[in-house]
Structure formats: structure tokens, C-alpha cells
Scaffold this motif. Structure first.
Motif, PDB file in Angstrom:
ATOM      1  N   HIS A 171       6.294  -5.502  -9.981  1.00 20.73           N
ATOM      2  CA  HIS A 171       5.748  -4.325  -9.517  1.00 20.73           C
ATOM      3  C   HIS A 171       6.461  -3.689  -8.069  1.00 20.73           C
ATOM      4  O   HIS A 171       7.450  -4.253  -7.777  1.00 20.73           O
ATOM      5  N   ALA A 172       6.162  -2.491  -7.651  1.00 23.70           N
ATOM      6  CA  ALA A 172       7.111  -1.764  -6.897  1.00 23.70           C
ATOM      7  C   ALA A 172       6.458  -2.240  -5.537  1.00 23.70           C
ATOM      8  O   ALA A 172       5.474  -2.059  -5.165  1.00 23.70           O
ATOM      9  N   ARG A 208       2.788   6.501  -9.209  1.00 22.68           N
ATOM     10  CA  ARG A 208       3.125   5.066  -9.113  1.00 22.68           C
ATOM     11  C   ARG A 208       1.755   4.366  -9.130  1.00 22.68           C
ATOM     12  O   ARG A 208       1.583   3.062  -9.414  1.00 22.68           O
ATOM     13  N   PHE A 209       0.772   4.753  -8.189  1.00 19.06           N
ATOM     14  CA  PHE A 209      -0.522   4.452  -7.982  1.00 19.06           C
ATOM     15  C   PHE A 209      -1.364   4.261  -9.226  1.00 19.06           C
ATOM     16  O   PHE A 209      -1.908   3.489  -9.686  1.00 19.06           O
ATOM     17  N   GLN A 210      -1.214   5.314 -10.044  1.00 14.08           N
ATOM     18  CA  GLN A 210      -1.964   5.608 -11.461  1.00 14.08           C
ATOM     19  C   GLN A 210      -1.258   4.336 -12.259  1.00 14.08           C
ATOM     20  O   GLN A 210      -2.375   3.919 -13.098  1.00 14.08           O
ATOM     21  N   THR A 216      -5.564   6.879  -7.730  1.00 11.61           N
ATOM     22  CA  THR A 216      -4.832   7.680  -6.927  1.00 11.61           C
ATOM     23  C   THR A 216      -5.096   7.212  -5.396  1.00 11.61           C
ATOM     24  O   THR A 216      -5.879   6.495  -5.390  1.00 11.61           O
ATOM     25  N   PRO A 217      -3.992   7.448  -4.732  1.00 15.96           N
ATOM     26  CA  PRO A 217      -4.200   7.001  -3.380  1.00 15.96           C
ATOM     27  C   PRO A 217      -5.490   7.499  -2.558  1.00 15.96           C
ATOM     28  O   PRO A 217      -6.084   6.649  -1.941  1.00 15.96           O
ATOM     29  N   LYS A 218      -5.623   8.950  -2.846  1.00 16.04           N
ATOM     30  CA  LYS A 218      -6.908   9.496  -2.358  1.00 16.04           C
ATOM     31  C   LYS A 218      -8.226   8.681  -2.836  1.00 16.04           C
ATOM     32  O   LYS A 218      -9.213   8.657  -1.768  1.00 16.04           O
ATOM     33  N   GLU A 219      -8.195   8.418  -4.056  1.00 19.01           N
ATOM     34  CA  GLU A 219      -9.370   7.646  -4.609  1.00 19.01           C
ATOM     35  C   GLU A 219      -9.545   6.058  -3.971  1.00 19.01           C
ATOM     36  O   GLU A 219     -10.515   5.516  -3.708  1.00 19.01           O
ATOM     37  N   VAL A 220      -8.367   5.373  -3.839  1.00 20.93           N
ATOM     38  CA  VAL A 220      -8.229   4.219  -3.042  1.00 20.93           C
ATOM     39  C   VAL A 220      -8.999   4.280  -1.760  1.00 20.93           C
ATOM     40  O   VAL A 220      -9.540   3.531  -1.081  1.00 20.93           O
TER      41      VAL A 220
END
Length: 302
Positions: A171-172, A208-210, A216-220
Motif C-alpha cells: 500500500h502507499a 488513493r483513499f478511495q 474519501t478523506p472527508k468521509e473518514v
């Protein structure tokens, strides 16, 4: 593997057992925990599971668990062995009082490596494990079922996951770093600034998050904010204070987001957690986190 909390109870209505363990150190922190459950009391059980930061893999050895996401209009989703990606809405889980399962909690970036699929394909969904990883899930489940003790099951799981990660795609690291930063700050993070800190554009970070997280970062950040609000509310802080501390615009914004994500409101959720429950005692899946509430005294809406 380190076996931790062991809880057992036998009474005239039947018996239950919950055994928790830390995975092998080579698997941590991406593989957070193992949890073995055996329940034989014939008492139906329903509880609301709130969104969290971990992908859940459950290997079942008995009857299916039924899941109904908040807002879901069809029949419950009945699964014996399953994988649940990251969620932004709660789900009602239920069974008939006869249950034997082994649950594995995975950081999403580790789930991306182990499961071999983009995490966006799992987000907001509860799927048959075989449909995601194929026949190897069935073989592992049968091998675990045949073993006589939880300790030996956990040891086999350690060996299987260490071997799987050895040959898994990477993973990244920047994704993992950004995910941890959001978690540490309970969602109080500027996403454009976070993207700049890892050297990507906001769009690159979202992509990358998806792929490797599923949200998304906002959802996390939204899920992390809800988690902090739940802890503070459970500790007795007034909703207006919780709203201000957690970054909601005001208390109505907290109530709206809470209802959207859980199908309930803070007052009803907390009252349900304080209500006595017949059979298996109320227990959160992770120490220090509020993960569920019994449904016997709680109604949810879409």
C-alpha cells in the motif's frame, strides 16, 4: 499471538464465551485484533453497530448473521462468513442466539493488501467473504472450525495472515500516514492541508483513499468525528459542549449528523446503552470506543 480478555458465562438459559487476542507482532498494527465468540442460549439478539475505522472480516462456524444497514429498504442481508468495508451509516445486526464466529479487525490499508480488491468496492457494503477472496476463504474457515480451541485458531490465523501479507501488493505509506493523522485528530483536519503535507493534490489524495481506504478523506474524518462525539457523550458531557469540541457547527448539526449516520439521536442511543439486556452482556468491540447499542430499547429510522 497474545490471548487477552476471556469472558464466559453459563446459566439455565445457555452459555456464551468471548475470547479476544492480539495478533502476532508482525501483523500489527494493520491487523488490530481477533475476537472469538460462541453463544448458545436461543435468545434472539439485535444491536446497532455504528460506523468505525476498521474493516471487519468474520468467519462464521454456525448460523448466519443478519445485517440491515440504516436506510436499507429490502430484507436483511444474511451472511455466515463476511467482510464489511468502511461504513458511513450504521447497521442493525441480529442472530437467533446460536452463534460461533471469529472476527478479524483490519486497518483498511491492510485489508487492501490482504483482500486484493480496491477498498471502494467494499465501502458501505457487507459481502460474502467467498465472493471477495474466493475459495481460500472457505478452506481457511473449515480449517479453523476443525480446531478444538480458540488459541489454536488464533495461531492458525496468525500463520495464514503472515503468509498472505508476505506475498501481497504494497500500500502507499502516504495513505497510511494521512489515515492515521485523521484518526489522531478525530477528524479535525484540513483535507487540502493534509494533501499538501503528503505531497499530493486533494484529488490525488481522494483517489488513493478511495482505492486503499474505501472512503474519501472527508468521509473518514466524519466517521472519526462521530467516534469522538460518542465517547464524550457516553462520558456524560452535554451535547452542546460535545458539538463545540468535535467541530460541529452547533448542537442541531450534531443531532442531524448523528441521526443520518446512526438512524437514532444521541439521547435515545445513550438510553439504549444504559438499558439492561437479557443474555449476552453489552460489550463494545474495541476498548475505549463506542461501537454499538442494543436494539431492545432503540428504534432507528432511515
Amino acid at each position: 499471538m497474545v490471548v487477552g480478555v476471556v469472558r464466559r458465562l453459563a446459566d439455565p438459559d445457555g452459555a456464551w464465551e468471548v475470547v479476544e487476542a492480539l495478533p502476532h507482532r508482525r501483523l500489527r498494527p494493520g491487523v488490530r485484533s481477533y475476537r472469538g465468540t460462541r453463544l448458545e442460549n436461543g435468545l434472539p439478539r439485535r444491536r446497532l453497530e455504528v460506523p468505525g475505522a476498521w474493516v471487519t472480516v468474520m468467519l462464521g462456524f454456525s448460523e448466519a448473521v443478519r445485517l440491515t444497514p440504516v436506510g436499507h429498504t429490502g430484507p436483511p442481508i444474511a451472511l455466515t462468513s463476511l467482510v464489511s468495508g468502511l461504513q458511513t451509516r450504521a447497521a442493525v445486526g441480529e442472530h437467533d442466539g446460536h452463534l460461533a464466529t471469529l472476527e478479524v479487525a483490519l486497518a483498511p490499508w491492510t485489508a487492501f493488501r490482504l483482500l486484493g480488491v480496491p477498498m471502494g468496492e467494499l465501502s458501505g457494503r457487507h459481502l460474502r467473504l467467498d465472493d471477495v477472496v474466493g475459495a481460500r476463504a472457505h478452506r481457511l474457515g473449515e480449517a479453523l472450525r476443525a480446531l478444538p480451541s480458540w488459541r489454536r485458531r488464533f495461531a492458525l490465523l496468525d500463520a495464514a495472515l503472515v503468509a498472505a501479507l508476505a506475498g501481497a501488493r504494497p500500500h502507499a505509506p502516504r495513505v497510511e500516514w494521512a489515515w492515521r493523522r485523521i484518526a489522531r485528530n478525530a477528524g479535525a483536519v484540513s483535507i487540502p492541508r493534509l494533501a499538501a503535507e503528503v505531497g499530493w493534490s486533494t484529488r490525488q489524495l481522494e483517489k488513493r483513499f478511495q482505492e486503499q481506504i474505501g472512503l474519501t478523506p472527508k468521509e473518514v474524518a466524519r466517521v472519526a468525528r462521530l467516534g469522538r462525539a460518542l465517547r464524550l457523550l457516553t462520558d456524560g458531557y452535554p451535547p452542546a459542549h460535545v458539538a463545540a469540541v468535535c467541530g460541529y457547527y452547533d448542537q442541531p448539526h450534531l443531532n442531524l449528523d448523528f441521526r443520518t449516520m446512526t438512524g437514532s439521536n444521541p439521547r435515545a442511543f445513550l438510553a439504549a446503552r444504559r438499558s439492561p439486556v437479557t443474555g449476552l452482556p453489552m460489550a463494545d468491540r474495541f476498548a475505549g470506543q463506542i461501537t454499538s447499542a442494543p436494539m431492545a430499547h432503540l428504534a432507528v429510522s432511515a
